[in-house]
Motif scaffolding. Structure first.
Motif, mmCIF file in Angstrom:
data_model
loop_
_atom_site.group_PDB
_atom_site.id
_atom_site.type_symbol
_atom_site.label_atom_id
_atom_site.label_comp_id
_atom_site.label_asym_id
_atom_site.label_seq_id
_atom_site.Cartn_x
_atom_site.Cartn_y
_atom_site.Cartn_z
ATOM 1 N N THR A 85 1.350 9.935 -9.586
ATOM 2 C CA THR A 85 0.364 9.571 -10.618
ATOM 3 C C THR A 85 -0.656 8.586 -10.055
ATOM 4 N N ARG A 86 -0.197 7.627 -9.278
ATOM 5 C CA ARG A 86 -1.132 6.668 -8.681
ATOM 6 C C ARG A 86 -2.069 7.361 -7.695
ATOM 7 N N ARG A 87 -1.556 8.342 -6.957
ATOM 8 C CA ARG A 87 -2.435 9.085 -6.041
ATOM 9 C C ARG A 87 -3.480 9.873 -6.835
ATOM 10 N N LEU A 88 -3.096 10.412 -7.984
ATOM 11 C CA LEU A 88 -4.072 11.125 -8.828
ATOM 12 C C LEU A 88 -5.140 10.170 -9.361
ATOM 13 N N ILE A 89 -4.734 8.958 -9.715
ATOM 14 C CA ILE A 89 -5.712 7.963 -10.179
ATOM 15 C C ILE A 89 -6.713 7.680 -9.065
ATOM 16 N N LEU A 90 -6.216 7.508 -7.847
ATOM 17 C CA LEU A 90 -7.123 7.276 -6.705
ATOM 18 C C LEU A 90 -8.032 8.477 -6.480
ATOM 19 N N SER A 146 -2.650 -4.564 -7.330
ATOM 20 C CA SER A 146 -1.849 -5.511 -6.538
ATOM 21 C C SER A 146 -1.869 -5.163 -5.054
ATOM 22 N N ALA A 147 -1.950 -3.863 -4.760
ATOM 23 C CA ALA A 147 -2.001 -3.408 -3.364
ATOM 24 C C ALA A 147 -3.415 -3.503 -2.797
ATOM 25 N N GLY A 148 -4.372 -3.840 -3.643
ATOM 26 C CA GLY A 148 -5.757 -3.968 -3.194
ATOM 27 C C GLY A 148 -6.522 -2.659 -3.161
ATOM 28 N N LEU A 149 -5.916 -1.582 -3.660
ATOM 29 C CA LEU A 149 -6.564 -0.267 -3.634
ATOM 30 C C LEU A 149 -7.542 -0.056 -4.784
ATOM 31 N N VAL A 150 -7.396 -0.851 -5.830
ATOM 32 C CA VAL A 150 -8.303 -0.773 -6.984
ATOM 33 C C VAL A 150 -8.782 -2.183 -7.295
ATOM 34 N N GLU A 151 -10.070 -2.292 -7.540
ATOM 35 C CA GLU A 151 -10.671 -3.559 -7.976
ATOM 36 C C GLU A 151 -11.272 -3.326 -9.352
ATOM 37 N N ILE A 199 -2.230 1.350 -12.653
ATOM 38 C CA ILE A 199 -3.444 0.700 -12.141
ATOM 39 C C ILE A 199 -3.124 -0.724 -11.671
ATOM 40 N N ASP A 200 -2.233 -1.408 -12.376
ATOM 41 C CA ASP A 200 -1.832 -2.760 -11.967
ATOM 42 C C ASP A 200 -1.177 -2.748 -10.580
ATOM 43 N N VAL A 201 -0.352 -1.737 -10.313
ATOM 44 C CA VAL A 201 0.280 -1.609 -8.993
ATOM 45 C C VAL A 201 -0.789 -1.359 -7.932
ATOM 46 N N LEU A 202 -1.732 -0.466 -8.239
ATOM 47 C CA LEU A 202 -2.819 -0.170 -7.299
ATOM 48 C C LEU A 202 -3.680 -1.409 -7.054
ATOM 49 N N VAL A 259 0.842 -1.200 0.000
ATOM 50 C CA VAL A 259 0.000 0.000 0.000
ATOM 51 C C VAL A 259 0.875 1.247 0.000
ATOM 52 N N PHE A 260 1.914 1.257 0.840
ATOM 53 C CA PHE A 260 2.811 2.410 0.880
ATOM 54 C C PHE A 260 3.544 2.589 -0.453
ATOM 55 N N THR A 261 3.958 1.480 -1.046
ATOM 56 C CA THR A 261 4.621 1.550 -2.357
ATOM 57 C C THR A 261 3.678 2.125 -3.403
ATOM 58 N N ALA A 262 2.439 1.672 -3.392
ATOM 59 C CA ALA A 262 1.455 2.160 -4.361
ATOM 60 C C ALA A 262 1.178 3.645 -4.166
ATOM 61 N N LEU A 263 1.115 4.095 -2.919
ATOM 62 C CA LEU A 263 0.811 5.501 -2.629
ATOM 63 C C LEU A 263 2.010 6.423 -2.808
ATOM 64 N N ALA A 264 3.197 5.856 -2.954
ATOM 65 C CA ALA A 264 4.406 6.674 -3.064
ATOM 66 C C ALA A 264 4.474 7.463 -4.370
ATOM 67 N N ASP A 265 3.760 7.025 -5.383
ATOM 68 C CA ASP A 265 3.823 7.670 -6.696
ATOM 69 C C ASP A 265 2.685 8.670 -6.875
#
Length: 105
Positions: free
Chosen positions: A12-17, A57-62, A52-55, A4-10
């Motif tokens: 662009t991924r935070r913008l997707i969320l 994998s972290a369970g933040l996106v289904e 999105i694949d990283v998100l 989760v921390f790895t996914a949130l570190a970027d």
């Protein structure tokens, strides 16, 4: 929790969320369009797919498939252990001192 921390570190991924928070259940095309329009982010669809694949994998996106379309949904459950680990206290509130059993500022 490290995923989760790895996914949130970027950023662009935070913008997707952020975009999925604003409007859940978007396709890749919609996410890319909103990122470009709302944030001036001109990444390729392939790059956004990798984020999105990283998100995911972290369970933040289904995701769910419906015919030819793949819809992306925000899942906040992986964030609950993080929020519970560092609870928010009102300013000026005291916390117990475990060593002395007394309140600390």
């Amino acid at each position: 929790m490290a995923d989760v921390f790895t996914a949130l570190a970027d950023s662009t991924r935070r913008l997707i969320l952020d975009e999925l928070t604003e409007r859940d259940g978007q396709t890749l095309f919609e996410i890319c369009g909103r990122l470009a329009t709302n944030h001036g982010l001109a990444s390729s669809r392939q790059a956004i797919t990798q984020h999105i694949d990283v998100l995911e994998s972290a369970g933040l996106v289904e995701t769910r498939r419906e015919g030819r379309y793949k819809f992306h949904h925000l899942n906040t459950e992986p964030l609950e252990p993080i929020a519970g680990r560092w609870p928010i206290r009102p300013r000026g509130a005291t916390r117990p001192d475990p060593a002395e059993g007394q309140e600390q500022p």
